[in-house]
Design a protein around this motif. Sequence first.
Motif, short mmCIF file in Angstrom:
data_model
loop_
_atom_site.label_atom_id
_atom_site.label_comp_id
_atom_site.label_asym_id
_atom_site.label_seq_id
_atom_site.Cartn_x
_atom_site.Cartn_y
_atom_site.Cartn_z
N ASN A 170 0.53 75.24 -17.16
CA ASN A 170 -0.22 75.97 -16.16
C ASN A 170 -1.87 76.26 -16.77
N PHE A 171 -2.53 76.62 -15.92
CA PHE A 171 -4.04 77.02 -16.28
C PHE A 171 -4.93 76.16 -16.79
N GLY A 172 -4.82 75.02 -16.37
CA GLY A 172 -5.57 73.81 -16.64
C GLY A 172 -6.96 73.84 -16.37
N GLY A 173 -7.77 72.63 -16.63
CA GLY A 173 -8.97 72.55 -16.71
C GLY A 173 -9.94 72.53 -15.31
N LEU A 174 -9.37 72.20 -14.22
CA LEU A 174 -10.04 72.04 -12.85
C LEU A 174 -10.36 73.58 -12.33
N ALA A 175 -11.03 74.15 -13.10
CA ALA A 175 -11.18 75.72 -12.54
C ALA A 175 -12.31 76.36 -13.30
N HIS A 176 -12.77 77.39 -13.13
CA HIS A 176 -13.76 78.11 -13.38
C HIS A 176 -13.34 78.71 -14.83
N TYR A 177 -12.14 79.11 -14.98
CA TYR A 177 -11.76 79.53 -16.40
C TYR A 177 -10.34 78.59 -16.64
N ALA A 178 -10.25 78.41 -18.01
CA ALA A 178 -8.89 78.04 -18.57
C ALA A 178 -8.37 78.42 -19.67
N VAL A 179 -6.97 78.35 -19.79
CA VAL A 179 -6.50 79.17 -21.02
C VAL A 179 -5.74 77.90 -21.91
N VAL A 180 -6.47 77.90 -23.34
CA VAL A 180 -5.72 76.84 -24.13
C VAL A 180 -5.41 77.57 -25.31
N ARG A 181 -4.56 76.65 -26.11
CA ARG A 181 -4.32 77.17 -27.52
C ARG A 181 -5.67 76.72 -28.54
N ALA A 182 -5.75 77.64 -29.47
CA ALA A 182 -6.83 77.08 -30.50
C ALA A 182 -6.80 75.85 -30.93
N THR A 183 -5.55 75.30 -30.99
CA THR A 183 -5.17 74.21 -31.56
C THR A 183 -5.54 73.08 -30.75
N GLN A 184 -6.24 73.21 -29.82
CA GLN A 184 -6.64 72.54 -28.69
C GLN A 184 -8.19 72.15 -28.84
#
Length: 449
Positions: A170-184
């Motif tokens: 979840n929480f992908g990139g087609l949005a105003h905000y996104a959650v990623v791991r630092a390893t991304q």
Amino acid sequence: MDPLSEALASGLDGAELARFAPPSEYLAAHLRAEDTEMFTDVFDKDVRKSLRVGRVPMPELAPDEVLIGVMASSINYNTVWSAMFEPIPTFRFLRQLGAKGGWEARHDLPYHVVGSDAAGVIVGVGAGVRRWRVGDHVVTSPMHVDSEEPATQADGLLGDEQRAWGFETNFGGLAHYAVVRATQLLPKPGHLTWEEAASSPLCAGTAYRMLISERGARMKQGDVVLIWGAAGGLGAYAVQLVKAGGGIAVGVVGSDGKADLVRALGAEVVIDRRELGMPEGAPTPADTLAVGRRLGGIIRREVGEDPHIAFDYVGQATFGTSVFVVRKGGTVVTCGSSTGYQHTFDNRYLWMRLKRIIGSHAANLQELAECNRLLSLGRLQPALSATYPLAEVGEAARLVQNNGHIGKVGVLCLAPREGLGVTDPARRARIGTDRITPLRHNGLARAAA
């Protein structure tokens, strides 16, 4: 917009951004679990009907995660699959991830924020993040991996917990905000705009691994490389990488306009697939051999020899032909199946002629860093051809669904307009805007569309 979004859009630096708290909810392109049966027995699974743009709750950050203010994103075919709920609804992936418990439980929600590319600004970091700070300009890897898995230390894509971000998470990139791991995360090339940078990671990295990496076809100077769908997102990067690496790119396209464009990218031979007599639907064995003989004859006439490598993400319609047409000892490398997953081929042409088939999937972080370096040096150019605002993400995805696009289709998220985000204008001037955006500034894109 919320105050943090306004601060991002106005270009404030990290120290100033740190004064703003993330909002409690944000605007995102997402799917709803309640819609997963909407296309049952429907022939035209129009993704404009399933992709919603609306506000969703802001998730809490895990210690190893980063919150990005997404300035721009892009459409990949996995978003089309998600929005068609094929081959399975991606909510199954979210349930599987959520069942692991802990921080992963956040992903199992009745909505799925999609998108596997992003360029933006870090606005929050988890307690365990060491290398990144609020205000850093970054691009994202589409690969969500567990760095504690032993296999991940050899190759991030080999771990059992490897997932496609924004597709299997979840929480992908087609949005105003996104959650990623630092390893991304990787630094955004400073001479690129937000939309140019966002159009590159998934497709450019995938093409790099397929062609250049020791885990892919290991292309060398002089190799003849057959590239199916050479005007698409993957194909446009593949053509450039083959040319830059001293290979001979043979592109297959579907129109005269696309042929001119692919030549401009560096293909030495361009073949209109209409010349090949490719059948509609799944090819029969006789179809495959007939198409392969016609294709092989054209390549030998134009180049003088058979391909060393076939770059194939088209799948069912082309795979048997790829196996047939590469030379003795040649390689077919595949990363997808946009025309169908069930591939058939005549195994005699594989085993008796000592050919290889390599499965490839995106890129690990080191491969993506190597590819990002080529972009930063201006040796590889973004394949962006068009942009849409986030509010029209359904139209952007529909364009890709219908194969009406060339290269990559970008989506502006928090960026209020195109052309923003350049922090190294001197390098941009040295490379030249026309070179940086070959699919937008040579007039060929309009003719090919």
